[in-house]
Write a protein that holds these residues in place. Structure first.
Motif, PDB file in Angstrom:
ATOM      1  N   ALA A  84       1.160   4.118 -21.920  1.00  8.65           N
ATOM      2  CA  ALA A  84       1.952   2.723 -22.972  1.00  8.65           C
ATOM      3  C   ALA A  84       2.736   2.637 -22.649  1.00  8.65           C
ATOM      4  O   ALA A  84       3.880   3.938 -22.667  1.00  8.65           O
ATOM      5  CB  ALA A  84       1.208   3.586 -24.578  1.00  8.65           C
ATOM      6  N   ASP A  86       4.068  -0.048 -24.809  1.00  5.73           N
ATOM      7  CA  ASP A  86       4.283  -0.732 -26.330  1.00  5.73           C
ATOM      8  C   ASP A  86       2.648  -0.529 -26.387  1.00  5.73           C
ATOM      9  O   ASP A  86       2.019  -0.124 -26.332  1.00  5.73           O
ATOM     10  CB  ASP A  86       5.386  -2.439 -25.421  1.00  5.73           C
ATOM     11  CG  ASP A  86       5.684  -2.482 -26.838  1.00  5.73           C
ATOM     12  OD1 ASP A  86       6.114  -1.973 -28.024  1.00  5.73           O
ATOM     13  OD2 ASP A  86       6.799  -3.991 -26.654  1.00  5.73           O
ATOM     14  N   LYS A  87       3.419  -1.376 -27.775  1.00  4.18           N
ATOM     15  CA  LYS A  87       2.361  -1.457 -28.719  1.00  4.18           C
ATOM     16  C   LYS A  87       2.215  -3.265 -29.010  1.00  4.18           C
ATOM     17  O   LYS A  87       3.578  -3.388 -29.860  1.00  4.18           O
ATOM     18  CB  LYS A  87       2.310  -0.961 -30.312  1.00  4.18           C
ATOM     19  CG  LYS A  87       1.995   0.467 -29.779  1.00  4.18           C
ATOM     20  CD  LYS A  87       1.218   1.738 -31.343  1.00  4.18           C
ATOM     21  CE  LYS A  87       0.887   2.617 -30.974  1.00  4.18           C
ATOM     22  NZ  LYS A  87       0.451   3.391 -32.190  1.00  4.18           N
ATOM     23  N   PRO A  92      -2.771  -0.131 -28.242  1.00  6.16           N
ATOM     24  CA  PRO A  92      -0.972   0.178 -27.213  1.00  6.16           C
ATOM     25  C   PRO A  92      -1.367  -0.634 -25.660  1.00  6.16           C
ATOM     26  O   PRO A  92      -2.925  -1.026 -25.394  1.00  6.16           O
ATOM     27  CB  PRO A  92      -1.945   1.451 -26.798  1.00  6.16           C
ATOM     28  CG  PRO A  92      -2.579   2.146 -28.435  1.00  6.16           C
ATOM     29  CD  PRO A  92      -2.647   0.459 -28.986  1.00  6.16           C
ATOM     30  N   GLU A  93      -0.564  -1.175 -25.092  1.00  9.82           N
ATOM     31  CA  GLU A  93      -0.367  -1.608 -24.027  1.00  9.82           C
ATOM     32  C   GLU A  93       0.850  -1.213 -22.554  1.00  9.82           C
ATOM     33  O   GLU A  93       1.506  -1.167 -23.467  1.00  9.82           O
ATOM     34  CB  GLU A  93      -0.238  -2.993 -24.107  1.00  9.82           C
ATOM     35  CG  GLU A  93       1.297  -3.665 -24.521  1.00  9.82           C
ATOM     36  CD  GLU A  93       1.378  -4.663 -25.158  1.00  9.82           C
ATOM     37  OE1 GLU A  93       0.299  -5.770 -25.645  1.00  9.82           O
ATOM     38  OE2 GLU A  93       2.291  -5.338 -24.737  1.00  9.82           O
TER      39      GLU A  93
END
Length: 215
Positions: A84, A86-87, A92-93
């Motif tokens: 992840a 970022d969010k 989460p991504e």
């Protein structure tokens, strides 16, 4: 109980036969696939010798979460492979910067309007990579896998359009580009051919903008 020599020989023969049968059977067993319905390392990637030097697979299967702009997409993280970065609204991504192209900037974090063609490029990539679409993140063997922000620098392969970056260039919403001093990605020549055609046809944003991105 005392064993006779003939009994020992017979027992040894049986053990040898069982050993051979066991080994032969193991060769025919299928390789364990990934868990259905979850992102996983591609079987083809796991067999690709190009991953040996880096110790990581040449490609990873995942799904699209959202398109960020005309050359950037967020996908589901894959443990140990796509961490992840970022969010977004608490989810989460992992961010992927499409390798080998550049699109007009949306200027999200700047006190400036989006560059010419930026909204159209973002919307167009959203059509190529809709939310939830299964994709394969494919790394170039000669380029860096990630940038200083931890984003993947890779090709995004889809069932419908194959190479999302090439489609952006072909349709006139991005141009071939890579940082000076960095190795040239393998697909740059085909991106340049696609860009020449798009410019000649005034496709996409070329009909409105004097330039597109840094290409």
């Amino acid at each position: 109980m005392k064993r006779t020599p003939s009994g020992s020989v017979f027992g040894g023969l049986i053990a040898a036969v069982l050993c051979i049968v066991t080994l032969t059977g193991c060769e025919d067993l299928p390789k364990a696939p990934g868990v259905p319905g979850t992102p996983s390392t591609s079987i083809a990637a796991a067999q690709d010798p190009g991953q040996v030097s880096s110790g990581k697979p040449a490609s990873v299967e995942t799904k699209v979460i959202r398109v960020i702009d005309g050359d950037t997409v967020a996908v589901l993280p894959v443990a140990g492979l796509l961490e992840a970065t970022d969010k977004h609204i608490g989810i989460p991504e992992h961010t992927v910067r499409l390798l080998g192209i550049d699109a007009p900037e949306m200027n999200y974090h700047k006190d400036a309007e989006p560059e010419c063609g930026a909204r159209a490029a973002t919307d167009h990539l959203g059509g190529i990579l809709p939310q939830g679409m299964p994709v394969t993140i494919e790394y170039d063997p000669g380029a860096d896998r990630t940038d200083r922000y931890g984003r993947s620098l890779a090709y995004v392969i889809t069932p419908a359009h194959n190479d999302a970056a090439r489609q952006q260039v072909t349709d006139g919403y991005a141009m071939p580009w890579f940082p000076k001093g960095e190795p040239e990605p393998q697909r740059i020549p085909e991106y340049r051919t696609a860009a020449d055609n798009a410019v000649a046809l005034q496709a996409g944003a070329h009909s409105q903008c004097s330039s597109i991105g840094r290409g």
